[in-house]
Design an enzyme around this catalytic site. Structure first.
Site, PDB file in Angstrom:
ATOM      1  N   ASP A  51       0.825  -1.201   0.000  1.00  0.00           N
ATOM      2  CA  ASP A  51       0.000   0.000   0.000  1.00  0.00           C
ATOM      3  C   ASP A  51       0.866   1.259   0.000  1.00  0.00           C
ATOM      4  OD1 ASP A  51       0.911  -0.187   2.596  1.00  0.00           O
ATOM      5  OD2 ASP A  51      -1.069  -0.096   3.536  1.00  0.00           O
ATOM      6  N   ASP A  90      -0.991  -6.115  -0.334  1.00  0.00           N
ATOM      7  CA  ASP A  90      -1.397  -5.532   0.944  1.00  0.00           C
ATOM      8  C   ASP A  90      -2.913  -5.367   1.011  1.00  0.00           C
ATOM      9  OD1 ASP A  90       0.646  -5.109   2.770  1.00  0.00           O
ATOM     10  OD2 ASP A  90       1.275  -3.216   1.863  1.00  0.00           O
ATOM     11  N   GLU A 122      -1.298  -5.708   8.645  1.00  0.00           N
ATOM     12  CA  GLU A 122      -0.509  -5.189   9.758  1.00  0.00           C
ATOM     13  C   GLU A 122      -1.094  -5.701  11.067  1.00  0.00           C
ATOM     14  OE1 GLU A 122      -0.065  -0.956   9.508  1.00  0.00           O
ATOM     15  OE2 GLU A 122       0.821  -1.038   7.492  1.00  0.00           O
ATOM     16  N   GLU A 189       9.284  -4.336  10.581  1.00  0.00           N
ATOM     17  CA  GLU A 189       9.691  -3.030  10.055  1.00  0.00           C
ATOM     18  C   GLU A 189      10.079  -2.052  11.156  1.00  0.00           C
ATOM     19  OE1 GLU A 189       8.205   0.670   7.206  1.00  0.00           O
ATOM     20  OE2 GLU A 189       6.922  -1.094   7.429  1.00  0.00           O
TER      21      GLU A 189
END
Length: 275
Positions: A51, A90, A122, A189
């Site tokens: 994304d 994503d 996520e 990340e």
């Protein structure tokens, strides 16, 4: 026997990525278009239609405004260019954080309309249960922990994670819950290097680092960042090219030729046939 032409190149699968835990590092990059996917396909194990396309291609300030339809559009483009690499798309903000049934329906639409092999979400307090729900129903899921770009409005910006005790513990627990829910791989990340190593050692799924640690089971970068298409890049990016300068040089040469009437020349124009 099917009359349709069968693929002659075998595409990397989710079990193959999962089996790379502790082995040869997994090579990943982002892709948003057909020609770039064609170039990356020879070198990468996995292509992520991130994304991040909202910021990289469409100039958005963050990824929150990216829609499901936009992800499908770019996923379709990448699938036209990639033949070998596994393609993951994503799930955008708002498409999976609510009811698990809604997340599953959105994931299925992405899989069906793009032909990709998996989706990425996520992590968060409620997401592990949703991952389990989707995996149990045939949707391969990649997780994402640490710095979560979709949480930018909660976090107040893009900030490195895992430097303090409570936050470090929370991220580690989210990574464990994500892997235990059935994620075949987990992106880590923007976290402290030691935490990235701890996560990698603590979970059975391979970790894909970005701003994390060389000890992760693989690495991913935004392709446009590592190719040098922007003036500024995050600390964790190593530039392997300077395409911004090269494109500027090429466009400048074109502009000079047009203004001097050197382009088009005899090689680039058509002439009437004799007789």
């Amino acid at each position: 026997m099917s009359a349709q032409r069968q693929e002659t190149v075998k595409r990397v699968t989710t079990p193959e990525i999962a089996a790379r835990k502790g082995g040869t590092p997994i090579v990943c990059l982002t892709a948003y278009s057909t020609p770039v996917a064609e170039i990356l396909d020879d070198h990468c194990d996995l292509l992520l239609v991130g994304d991040s396309v909202g910021m990289v291609v469409h100039g958005l300030p963050n990824t929150v405004g990216v829609t499901r339809e936009r992800m499908i559009l770019h996923g379709q483009a990448v699938m036209r260019g990639a033949r070998k690499a596994m393609v993951v798309v994503d799930m955008p903000f708002g498409s999976y954080e609510g009811a698990a049934e809604t997340a599953y329906a959105n994931a299925v639409r992405i899989l069906k309309e793009t032909g990709c092999q998996a989706v990425k979400v996520e992590a968060g307090p409620t997401v592990a249960d949703t991952i389990a729900y989707m995996v149990q129903r045939g949707v391969p899921v990649m997780g994402h922990v640490g710095l979560r770009p979709q949480a930018v409005n909660v976090d107040g910006g893009f900030k490195a994670k895992g430097r303090g005790g409570d936050e470090r513990k929370r991220i580690l627990e989210e990574a464990k819950a994500t892997a235990e829910a059935g994620a075949f791989a987990v992106v880590v990340e923007g976290v402290a290097e030691g935490l990235a190593r701890e996560i990698t050692e603590a979970i059975a799924a391979p970790t894909i680092g970005i701003g994390a640690s060389a000890g992760c089971d693989g690495q991913i970068l935004v392709t446009d960042d590592m190719l040098g298409l922007f003036d500024w890049t995050p600390k964790f990016v190593r530039r392997y090219g300077d395409l911004r300068a090269e494109i500027g040089r090429a466009v400048g040469a074109y502009a000079d030729d047009v203004r001097a009437r050197r382009f088009p020349g005899p090689a680039e124009i058509y002439f009437a046939k004799a007789g």
